[in-house]
Design a protein around this motif. Structure first.
Motif, PDB file in Angstrom:
ATOM      1  N   PRO A 280       0.849  -1.181   0.000  1.00 40.01           N
ATOM      2  CA  PRO A 280       0.000   0.000   0.000  1.00 40.01           C
ATOM      3  C   PRO A 280       0.895   1.246   0.000  1.00 40.01           C
ATOM      4  O   PRO A 280       1.923   1.269   0.672  1.00 40.01           O
ATOM      5  CB  PRO A 280      -0.771  -0.126   1.316  1.00 40.01           C
TER       6      PRO A 280
ATOM      7  N   TYR B 288       0.954   5.747  -0.189  1.00 39.33           N
ATOM      8  CA  TYR B 288       0.306   7.050  -0.242  1.00 39.33           C
ATOM      9  C   TYR B 288       1.396   8.122  -0.323  1.00 39.33           C
ATOM     10  O   TYR B 288       2.179   8.297   0.608  1.00 39.33           O
ATOM     11  CB  TYR B 288      -0.575   7.271   0.986  1.00 39.33           C
TER      12      TYR B 288
ATOM     13  N   ASP C 142      -3.166   4.701  -2.564  1.00 39.64           N
ATOM     14  CA  ASP C 142      -4.252   5.125  -1.682  1.00 39.64           C
ATOM     15  C   ASP C 142      -4.543   6.623  -1.818  1.00 39.64           C
ATOM     16  O   ASP C 142      -4.498   7.370  -0.857  1.00 39.64           O
ATOM     17  CB  ASP C 142      -3.914   4.762  -0.237  1.00 39.64           C
TER      18      ASP C 142
ATOM     19  N   ILE D 144      -4.464   3.115   5.525  1.00 43.95           N
ATOM     20  CA  ILE D 144      -3.756   1.876   5.202  1.00 43.95           C
ATOM     21  C   ILE D 144      -4.654   0.640   5.304  1.00 43.95           C
ATOM     22  O   ILE D 144      -4.546  -0.280   4.490  1.00 43.95           O
ATOM     23  CB  ILE D 144      -2.477   1.716   6.056  1.00 43.95           C
TER      24      ILE D 144
ATOM     25  N   ASP E 203       5.870  -2.283   2.914  1.00 46.85           N
ATOM     26  CA  ASP E 203       5.475  -0.882   2.894  1.00 46.85           C
ATOM     27  C   ASP E 203       6.450  -0.136   2.004  1.00 46.85           C
ATOM     28  O   ASP E 203       7.559  -0.627   1.731  1.00 46.85           O
ATOM     29  CB  ASP E 203       5.513  -0.282   4.307  1.00 46.85           C
TER      30      ASP E 203
END
Length: 147
Positions: free
Chosen positions: A10, A12, A39, A67, A90
């Motif tokens: 994920p 961002y 995201d 998340i 991550d």
């Protein structure tokens, strides 16, 4: 046994972190696909087609939902396609070349195990070691930590 492994990342607003994580997967001998969940990054993340020796699937959310929502979106994709295993990273995480291979081999040889972890070395932005984390390794310690 042929293994279907998905690596779930994920992300961002961390294009450099994503590139670092993807780059660290290049040396792996295990066969896998990478599922990246953007995201709601602004600007949206992109992955250059054929930039890596593995398949990268980029899922997008229109806005930042956190998340947990990003992981659930990625897991939904992975479950729908019936992957056997999921590895988690991550943005900025870097893996050793044999990590995925060792983990898949362990799970293939120990069908009574569902979740495994690994040691982690934390470093600062200059790659200076900060500390080492080694997860619990026996059932009693795991149950005490995970209650």
């Amino acid at each position: 046994m042929s293994t279907k492994l998905a690596v779930l990342i994920p992300v961002y607003n961390e294009p450099n972190g994503l590139e670092t994580s993807l780059g660290s997967l290049v040396g792996s001998r295990e066969v896998f696909d990478v599922v990246v969940v953007d995201d709601g990054s602004d600007p949206p993340l992109s992955i250059e087609k054929n930039a890596y020796p593995f398949s990268c699937i980029l899922l997008r959310s229109c806005q930042n939902n956190g998340i947990a929502a990003a992981l659930n979106k990625g897991l939904g994709y992975i479950l729908d396609r019936q992957y056997t295993y999921v590895a988690r990273l991550d943005a900025w995480d870097q893996v050793l070349p044999d990590r995925l291979e060792k983990q898949v081999a362990f799970l293939n040889n120990h069908p009574n195990h569902a979740i495994i972890g690994c040691n982690v070395d934390f470093v600062d932005w200059h790659e200076t070691p900060l500390y080492h984390y080694g997860p619990r390794s026996n059932h009693k310690e795991i149950m005490r930590e995970m209650r």
